[in-house]
Every structure is written in C-alpha cells, then in structure tokens.
Design a protein around this motif. Structure first.
Motif, PDB file in Angstrom:
ATOM      1  N   GLU A  21      61.664  47.794  81.494  1.00  0.00           N
ATOM      2  CA  GLU A  21      60.951  46.517  81.554  1.00  0.00           C
ATOM      3  C   GLU A  21      59.798  46.546  82.548  1.00  0.00           C
ATOM      4  O   GLU A  21      59.529  45.564  83.244  1.00  0.00           O
ATOM      5  N   GLY A  22      59.124  47.705  82.627  1.00  0.00           N
ATOM      6  CA  GLY A  22      57.918  47.770  83.444  1.00  0.00           C
ATOM      7  C   GLY A  22      58.140  47.665  84.928  1.00  0.00           C
ATOM      8  O   GLY A  22      57.257  47.223  85.664  1.00  0.00           O
ATOM      9  N   GLY A  23      59.317  48.086  85.414  1.00  0.00           N
ATOM     10  CA  GLY A  23      59.597  47.947  86.836  1.00  0.00           C
ATOM     11  C   GLY A  23      59.009  49.027  87.715  1.00  0.00           C
ATOM     12  O   GLY A  23      58.968  48.890  88.925  1.00  0.00           O
ATOM     13  N   GLY A  24      58.553  50.123  87.106  1.00  0.00           N
ATOM     14  CA  GLY A  24      57.989  51.223  87.887  1.00  0.00           C
ATOM     15  C   GLY A  24      58.994  52.353  88.029  1.00  0.00           C
ATOM     16  O   GLY A  24      59.610  52.780  87.056  1.00  0.00           O
ATOM     17  N   PHE A  25      59.167  52.843  89.267  1.00  0.00           N
ATOM     18  CA  PHE A  25      60.065  53.960  89.537  1.00  0.00           C
ATOM     19  C   PHE A  25      60.963  53.612  90.722  1.00  0.00           C
ATOM     20  O   PHE A  25      60.567  52.861  91.612  1.00  0.00           O
ATOM     21  N   THR A  26      62.130  54.214  90.758  1.00  0.00           N
ATOM     22  CA  THR A  26      63.087  53.920  91.819  1.00  0.00           C
ATOM     23  C   THR A  26      63.658  55.202  92.401  1.00  0.00           C
ATOM     24  O   THR A  26      63.675  56.254  91.744  1.00  0.00           O
ATOM     25  N   SER A  27      64.134  55.120  93.614  1.00  0.00           N
ATOM     26  CA  SER A  27      64.924  56.213  94.177  1.00  0.00           C
ATOM     27  C   SER A  27      66.306  56.206  93.530  1.00  0.00           C
ATOM     28  O   SER A  27      66.680  55.253  92.837  1.00  0.00           O
ATOM     29  N   LEU A  28      67.057  57.276  93.741  1.00  0.00           N
ATOM     30  CA  LEU A  28      68.343  57.441  93.068  1.00  0.00           C
ATOM     31  C   LEU A  28      69.483  57.545  94.071  1.00  0.00           C
ATOM     32  O   LEU A  28      69.348  58.197  95.100  1.00  0.00           O
ATOM     33  N   SER A  29      70.607  56.932  93.749  1.00  0.00           N
ATOM     34  CA  SER A  29      71.807  57.086  94.556  1.00  0.00           C
ATOM     35  C   SER A  29      72.565  58.350  94.193  1.00  0.00           C
ATOM     36  O   SER A  29      73.268  58.915  95.018  1.00  0.00           O
ATOM     37  N   ASN A  30      72.444  58.776  92.939  1.00  0.00           N
ATOM     38  CA  ASN A  30      73.068  60.029  92.515  1.00  0.00           C
ATOM     39  C   ASN A  30      72.131  60.721  91.539  1.00  0.00           C
ATOM     40  O   ASN A  30      71.942  60.259  90.410  1.00  0.00           O
ATOM     41  N   ALA A  31      71.546  61.818  91.981  1.00  0.00           N
ATOM     42  CA  ALA A  31      70.606  62.579  91.157  1.00  0.00           C
ATOM     43  C   ALA A  31      71.275  63.776  90.506  1.00  0.00           C
ATOM     44  O   ALA A  31      70.594  64.578  89.869  1.00  0.00           O
ATOM     45  N   ASN A  32      72.595  63.901  90.644  1.00  0.00           N
ATOM     46  CA  ASN A  32      73.290  65.061  90.089  1.00  0.00           C
ATOM     47  C   ASN A  32      74.172  64.696  88.907  1.00  0.00           C
ATOM     48  O   ASN A  32      75.167  65.362  88.637  1.00  0.00           O
ATOM     49  N   ARG A  33      73.837  63.624  88.237  1.00  0.00           N
ATOM     50  CA  ARG A  33      74.496  63.282  86.988  1.00  0.00           C
ATOM     51  C   ARG A  33      73.463  62.710  86.036  1.00  0.00           C
ATOM     52  O   ARG A  33      72.418  62.201  86.456  1.00  0.00           O
ATOM     53  N   ILE A  34      73.727  62.826  84.750  1.00  0.00           N
ATOM     54  CA  ILE A  34      72.827  62.311  83.729  1.00  0.00           C
ATOM     55  C   ILE A  34      73.611  61.340  82.846  1.00  0.00           C
ATOM     56  O   ILE A  34      74.630  61.730  82.274  1.00  0.00           O
ATOM     57  N   PRO A  35      73.176  60.081  82.726  1.00  0.00           N
ATOM     58  CA  PRO A  35      72.030  59.517  83.436  1.00  0.00           C
ATOM     59  C   PRO A  35      72.319  59.356  84.932  1.00  0.00           C
ATOM     60  O   PRO A  35      73.473  59.165  85.311  1.00  0.00           O
ATOM     61  N   PRO A  36      71.289  59.419  85.762  1.00  0.00           N
ATOM     62  CA  PRO A  36      71.496  59.282  87.208  1.00  0.00           C
ATOM     63  C   PRO A  36      71.832  57.848  87.586  1.00  0.00           C
ATOM     64  O   PRO A  36      71.697  56.937  86.774  1.00  0.00           O
ATOM     65  N   VAL A  37      72.253  57.660  88.815  1.00  0.00           N
ATOM     66  CA  VAL A  37      72.574  56.323  89.314  1.00  0.00           C
ATOM     67  C   VAL A  37      71.396  55.835  90.153  1.00  0.00           C
ATOM     68  O   VAL A  37      71.068  56.437  91.182  1.00  0.00           O
ATOM     69  N   PRO A  38      70.714  54.769  89.739  1.00  0.00           N
ATOM     70  CA  PRO A  38      69.553  54.295  90.501  1.00  0.00           C
ATOM     71  C   PRO A  38      69.956  53.593  91.784  1.00  0.00           C
ATOM     72  O   PRO A  38      71.064  53.074  91.913  1.00  0.00           O
ATOM     73  N   ARG A  39      69.048  53.603  92.725  1.00  0.00           N
ATOM     74  CA  ARG A  39      69.294  52.966  94.021  1.00  0.00           C
ATOM     75  C   ARG A  39      68.563  51.633  94.141  1.00  0.00           C
ATOM     76  O   ARG A  39      68.763  50.882  95.081  1.00  0.00           O
ATOM     77  N   ASP A  40      67.656  51.385  93.228  1.00  0.00           N
ATOM     78  CA  ASP A  40      66.870  50.151  93.184  1.00  0.00           C
ATOM     79  C   ASP A  40      66.040  49.938  94.441  1.00  0.00           C
ATOM     80  O   ASP A  40      66.125  48.910  95.100  1.00  0.00           O
ATOM     81  N   ASN A  41      65.251  50.949  94.764  1.00  0.00           N
ATOM     82  CA  ASN A  41      64.310  50.793  95.878  1.00  0.00           C
ATOM     83  C   ASN A  41      63.126  51.732  95.670  1.00  0.00           C
ATOM     84  O   ASN A  41      63.316  52.897  95.311  1.00  0.00           O
ATOM     85  N   LEU A  42      61.948  51.214  95.854  1.00  0.00           N
ATOM     86  CA  LEU A  42      60.738  52.029  95.815  1.00  0.00           C
ATOM     87  C   LEU A  42      60.359  52.388  97.241  1.00  0.00           C
ATOM     88  O   LEU A  42      60.121  51.496  98.061  1.00  0.00           O
ATOM     89  N   GLU A  43      60.335  53.668  97.551  1.00  0.00           N
ATOM     90  CA  GLU A  43      59.911  54.094  98.880  1.00  0.00           C
ATOM     91  C   GLU A  43      58.385  54.074  98.957  1.00  0.00           C
ATOM     92  O   GLU A  43      57.708  54.517  98.038  1.00  0.00           O
ATOM     93  N   SER A  44      57.841  53.594 100.053  1.00  0.00           N
ATOM     94  CA  SER A  44      56.375  53.542 100.160  1.00  0.00           C
ATOM     95  C   SER A  44      55.775  54.936 100.109  1.00  0.00           C
ATOM     96  O   SER A  44      54.649  55.125  99.652  1.00  0.00           O
ATOM     97  N   PHE A  45      56.534  55.943 100.559  1.00  0.00           N
ATOM     98  CA  PHE A  45      55.961  57.292 100.536  1.00  0.00           C
ATOM     99  C   PHE A  45      55.938  57.892  99.130  1.00  0.00           C
ATOM    100  O   PHE A  45      55.329  58.935  98.922  1.00  0.00           O
ATOM    101  N   TRP A  46      56.591  57.263  98.153  1.00  0.00           N
ATOM    102  CA  TRP A  46      56.394  57.651  96.750  1.00  0.00           C
ATOM    103  C   TRP A  46      54.918  57.483  96.380  1.00  0.00           C
ATOM    104  O   TRP A  46      54.320  58.336  95.737  1.00  0.00           O
ATOM    105  N   LEU A  47      54.315  56.397  96.826  1.00  0.00           N
ATOM    106  CA  LEU A  47      52.909  56.119  96.552  1.00  0.00           C
ATOM    107  C   LEU A  47      51.984  56.822  97.541  1.00  0.00           C
ATOM    108  O   LEU A  47      50.927  57.319  97.167  1.00  0.00           O
ATOM    109  N   ALA A  48      52.385  56.858  98.805  1.00  0.00           N
ATOM    110  CA  ALA A  48      51.513  57.396  99.846  1.00  0.00           C
ATOM    111  C   ALA A  48      51.511  58.915  99.876  1.00  0.00           C
ATOM    112  O   ALA A  48      50.488  59.531 100.210  1.00  0.00           O
ATOM    113  N   GLU A  49      52.640  59.541  99.543  1.00  0.00           N
ATOM    114  CA  GLU A  49      52.767  60.989  99.699  1.00  0.00           C
ATOM    115  C   GLU A  49      53.077  61.722  98.399  1.00  0.00           C
ATOM    116  O   GLU A  49      52.326  62.588  97.965  1.00  0.00           O
TER     117      GLU A  49
END
Length: 657
Positions: free
Chosen positions: A574-602
């Motif tokens: 629904e056009g929310g953008g991108f999020t960090s993950l609470s678990n990146a070692n499973r598919i589908p992963p578990v989202p953390r529901d937070n955008l880190e500012s360094f995703w955009l800055a770095e």
C-alpha cells in the motif's frame, strides 16, 4: 556563544578543485536529470499528516548501538537456513505486489511499469547499463521519501506499515528530512528539496527543551546541514532552487541552521576533561552525562564529531569549534592505549578509559574511521592522525584478526576483556565499514592502479589491500548466508582454539556456493536474537570504496544483488515504502515497521554512488562523514593547525613515563 555573523558568501577555500569538479560533475550526466519528471511511484504527494500522530519519544541511536531483538511470541526462533525456490518465487511476486504491480488503478499501473524489471532477468553477456540500475535506486528513494512525505511529514520517525509518524522532540528535529537532504541533491530531486527547505525555513527550531544525543545529532543533523550547504554552493546545478542562489533570501539557510545547532551541541564539551558528555539539552546549552555506563561516554561517539566541527570552523572562521574537538583527540591519545586500540568507554570527568573492552563494532567503530578521515580532510597535512591510524591497523592485525573454520574467511573479532583476554569471533554489521576505510587509507582516494605508480607504494600497502579485499568478502558472506540475502545485525564465526594468528595461511573460496549444505556455511553462526536487519549501510559503503579504488566490477554486482534483496524483502504494501526487518533469516521475513533515516542518508546514497560514474564526488576531493554526508577536503590556512603533540611511546604504543 560567539557573536560571529555567518557570512552571506562563504569562500571556497581558494582551492582550484572547484572548476575541475564542476567539469567532472557535468560529465557524469547529472545535468540531464534537471528535466526528468518527479512523478515516481507515489504521485500527488500530500504535504501534511493527520494530527493524531504521537508527539514525543526518545532519540533512537541506531548508528553506534546494535539493536537487540528479543523475538516475538508470534515468531519464536524457528527459522530455516535452506532456501526454497518456491518461497523465493512467491516472495518475488509479493515484492511486486507491494509496489502495486497487480493492482488495477492508474498509479499502480505506473508502479507496475516502473518496477517490472524485478520480474525479468538480464541477458547473459549483455553489457550492464549502470546508469539504468542507478535509476532503480532513485525510484526506491522516491518511494521511501514520498511515503514518508504522505503519511508522516515533519515527524522524526516513520513507521511504514502503520503509516504513522512520531516525534523525538516537542517540535521535531528534522531527523529524516535533514539526513536526506544531500541524497536528494545528488539525485536532483528538486521538488522534494524545495519542500524540505520550506520545512527547515518555516518550522525547524533548535530552541527546544529536549535532551539529544551529542554524537547522533552531530553526524546526522549537523553533518546533513553542512553537506547540503557544500553541495548547494559548490554544485548549484544539482536540484537548483532560486532561493538558495547567491543573493537569494535563503542563501545561507543550511549554514545558519547548522551554526545555531552547533552552538548548542558544543556545550557538551564543557566537561572537566574536554571529553563531550553523551547528550545535550538544546534549549539550555547544557551537556549531560550518560544515564548509564557510570556516566561514561562512548569512545566512538566522543571521537566522531571532529569532521563536522572542523568543517564548520573552516566555514565560519570560529576557531573554538576546532579547538574543542581537537582537544578530545589529545585526551584520548594521552591514555596511551596499547597498539593503538582503545577501550569503548571514556569518562568526561577524568578523561580516563572505563573497562578494557576492545572492538571495532558498536561504541568503538568510528574512532578508527575518523583517524584517517581527519588526515584526509585537511589534505594530508596532519600526520599525527595518519600515525594513529597506522598504529591502530597494526594493532588490529596483531590482536583482532583470525580465520574461520573450515573455510578460512578473514574474521575481525573483539577482545571484551582487553588485549590480554580471549578473542570473541563476533562481528557486528557495523564492523563492515572497515575494509573500505582500509582501502581509502592505502590510496588516499586514488585508484589502486594510480597509487601503485607512486614511489610511496610498498609491501605494507599491498598487504593492507589484501586485508581490505578479504574482509569485504567476509562481510558479503554475511548477506549470502541469510535466507533473504540481507545480513544479520551480528554474525559469529566458528574459529580454531586457540585462534589462528593473522599470519596463518588461509584461502577461502572465491564464491559462495548456493547449496544449503555447502561447506562455507559452517563458518558462519547467526543467533536467534541477532537475525534483525536494520537497513544498515556499512557493507555497501565498503563496496562503494572497493569499486572506486580497485575498479573490480564484482563489487558493483554484489551491490546490485544486495539492492534487489532490499527491494524484494523490505518493501511495504500500500505504498508504505521500505522497512527494517525483525527477522531477515526467514521467507517471508518478519518486518519491524520502522524506516531508519540512514536508509535514505547512507544505504541508498552509497548504492547510487556505487552505480554512478567515478567522477561523481571523487574520493580524492571529498571526505564522507560517518553518516555518508560529503564534505570537501581543504587546506588549514593561517588560522588552523594541529594544536597538540603526542607523548613519546614505546614499541607497543604505551606512553613512556
């Protein structure tokens, strides 16, 4: 505070690089972006959000402190290492679904066209169009930014799944907006920059009764403003705006905001020793010791503010900025750390180290980064920082480098109990800044081929470049090991007992066999509490440096593979953008529901630079702060100098008393 009035026209330091850089920049194709559309995935972006969003929270400090995820009851640590082809296909479809690929409305059809490349593969042997790949990064940035702009404008935190924002101060700090300014400039996103400047001019105030972290606020907010000032003045054709032109009403907006913030942050350095307090109350110009750690400050935090304040001193002529942050380096060095390696805590009250913990992960990392970068910032004139860097690198080799078992990947471990204690085979993702920084130190920003022609090239530089390559490969392995292809926050390694010395023979595989039972996978060990991925930039940062310096295309290809994993597994529906993950070692992963500012800055900025021509912000002309904000290198001139000398030391770096 000083009564100095910021000049309307800041000098360019008399450096002849400006015209050369302008010509190089023009040749990179940036000018052609002025005419590009600004539609992107989310059109008709709204510039406000509803008033129900929550007003206040504590400052997140993601850069220097790994977040420890304890897991949720919904997902106990029952994750699998084996990748299923069916799962990969399924989640690729989900990734496209997140972008509205299968929806019927017009904006979704535009998104489908824009992101259809995710469902296709490039023809084998076909020449890669890196500028086209760079456009994919721009689209990802636009999607993230436009979602933030639509759902959480002006808020310091953005939660892409809930589509809500949150303040970290009563009136907001510009955490996401300011951190993203220079990325938007590089991408020539003029309309978005215009909206951000409007918020800075009309809404942002630093006069708030808010306790902020000295380090995080310096590298993100002060660094972001100073970098925006640099790019907007030295490269006015990037995201051009009339109000920031010479003589315009907002000509010095970024610098004025930066100086106001700096005058508040500099109060953190008014401690008995000169080591900055961990935080500052902005409205009171008052430093505060850490609430934990017995009042000690993080060593990395205290020594990762120098680039920002030195550049501001050069811009304004205010020498006290320079003196305050330079004093910190002297106090740290006067402790006489063995082999150039420093413990991760230091007391502002005494200037003495607390504990013996030695690591290049959280709370230790960027101390080493800023040693070599301070040397480069002042055009390689301050040999004291080069000497400290060389000592620390030798100390890393002696005490922290070992090899994994059975494949013999190079591991940069920790000494939690000091250099006489046991080596822990633990690598924070944060450590992955180090290989790129090593390569930068070896060549000074030149390509390896150019540096090899210089009379200064020697066997030590050869060995350092080998170490940089090996550590970059280890960091890339952290990504390849995970089910999503996105690295865990912390990775452990299986090593011999006792650990092999740095001089031990080692020959790890060149490639990572995708077989789930491949031998190389036995070297890596990711624990249940460490499987989160925070969209961190350190590995792509090193890929960027390694590509620019070695010109080996594999680093670009690794970056492209990493980018596709981010698109596949962190996109929000629904056009929310991108999020960090609470678990990146499973598919589908578990989202953390937070955008880190360094995703955009770095992270996205380094991706963009990795896929750009090498004359865009060339490494021998700029220096990036630890938040990826570029500053120019400069000559110290008459006003500034290295105001301290090191105490005599023995062969192990201990002070001779």
């Amino acid at each position: 505070m000083s009564s100095f009035t910021v000049p309307r026209n800041v000098p360019s330091f008399g450096n002849p690089q400006r015209l050369a850089e302008d010509r190089l920049w023009a040749s990179s194709g940036m000018a052609s972006r002025n005419s590009r559309g600004h539609g992107g995935v989310l059109d008709n972006v709204q510039h406000s959000v509803d008033s129900f969003l929550r007003p206040k929270s504590q400052l997140p400090m993601y850069k220097d402190k790994p977040y420890t995820y304890a897991g949720s009851r919904r997902i106990r640590p029952h994750w699998r290492r084996k990748r299923s082809l069916l799962a990969l296909v399924f989640f690729s479809i989900c990734g496209l679904w997140f972008f509205g690929f299968f929806s019927g409305d017009s904006s979704s059809r535009r998104a489908a066209s824009q992101w259809s490349w995710m469902g296709t593969s490039e023809a084998p042997g076909k020449k890669v169009d890196w500028l086209k790949r760079r456009e994919r990064v721009v689209e990802a940035f636009e999607l993230s930014w436009d979602a933030y702009e639509r759902y959480a404008w002006g808020y310091d935190e953005y939660h892409p799944i809930a589509k809500t924002g949150k303040m970290m101060a009563p009136e907001g700090l510009g955490w996401i907006i300011i951190d993203s300014l220079d990325t938007m400039m590089l991408m020539n996103l003029t309309s978005r920059i215009s909206h951000a400047r409007e918020w800075l001019a009309e809404t942002l105030t630093w006069d708030q009764n808010q306790d902020v972290n000295t380090f995080e606020t310096t590298i993100r907010m002060l660094g972001g403003l100073l970098s925006a000032h640099y790019l907007s003045t030295e490269f006015p054709d990037l995201a051009p705006l009339a109000d920031d032109d010479a003589g315009g009403l907002g000509e010095d907006l970024y610098l004025e905001k930066a100086k106001d913030l700096a005058d508040r942050l500099i109060s953190a350095f008014d401690s008995e020793s000169g080591i900055p307090y961990a935080s500052v109350i902005l409205s009171k110009y008052e430093g505060k010791p850490s609430h934990g750690d017995d009042g000690a400050s993080s060593t990395a935090e205290a020594t990762t503010v120098q680039l920002e304040f030195k550049y501001l001193a050069k811009l304004t002529g205010e020498k006290f900025y320079w003196d305050k942050v330079e004093k910190v380096m002297q106090v740290v060095d006067d402790n006489g750390a063995e082999d150039g390696l420093v413990p991760i805590f230091i007391y502002p009250s005494t200037g003495q180290f607390r504990t013996k913990n030695i690591r290049l992960g959280s709370r230790g990392d960027s101390y080493y980064e800023y040693l070599i970068k301070q040397y480069l910032q002042t055009n390689e004139k301050e040999e004291i920082y080069r000497e400290m860097w060389d000592e620390s690198l030798a100390g890393v080799r002696k005490h922290l480098i070992t090899y994994s078992s059975p494949s013999r990947f190079t591991v940069l471990g920790e000494r939690p109990s000091g250099l006489d204690g046991a080596l822990s085979p633990k690598m924070d993702h944060l450590v992955c800044f180090y290989p790129g920084t090593i390569a930068l130190a070896v060549t000074g920003g030149l390509t390896e081929a150019e540096a090899r022609k210089l009379p200064s090239w020697n066997q030590q530089k050869e060995d350092d470049m080998r170490l940089a390559r090996e550590l970059t490969q280890t960091c890339w392995g952290m990504y390849k090991w995970m089910a999503t292809g996105l690295a865990a926050e912390i990775t452990y390694f299986n090593i011999d007992n006792p650990p092999l010395p740095e001089s031990a023979p080692h020959n790890p595989p060149d490639d990572f066999d995708p077989d789930p039972d491949a031998a190389w996978r036995k070297d890596f060990d990711v624990r249940a509490n460490d499987v989160h991925n925070l969209q961190r930039p350190e590995t792509v940062e090193s890929l960027f440096y390694m590509w620019r310096i070695t010109e080996d295309p594999k680093y670009r290809e690794w970056g492209w593979e990493m980018f596709k994993s981010f698109v596949n597994y962190t996109a929000v529906d629904e056009g929310g953008g991108f999020t960090s993950l609470s678990n990146a070692n499973r598919i589908p992963p578990v989202p953390r529901d937070n955008l880190e500012s360094f995703w955009l800055a770095e992270t996205l900025k380094y991706m963009y630079l990795l896929f750009s021509p090498n004359d865009l912000l060339p490494l021998d002309k700029v220096v990036y702060n630890t938040e990826a904000h570029p500053f120019p290198r400069f000559d110290m001139g008459q006003l500034f100098s290295t105001g301290w000398k090191r105490k005599p030391r023995d062969a192990e770096g201990k002070i001779i008393r």
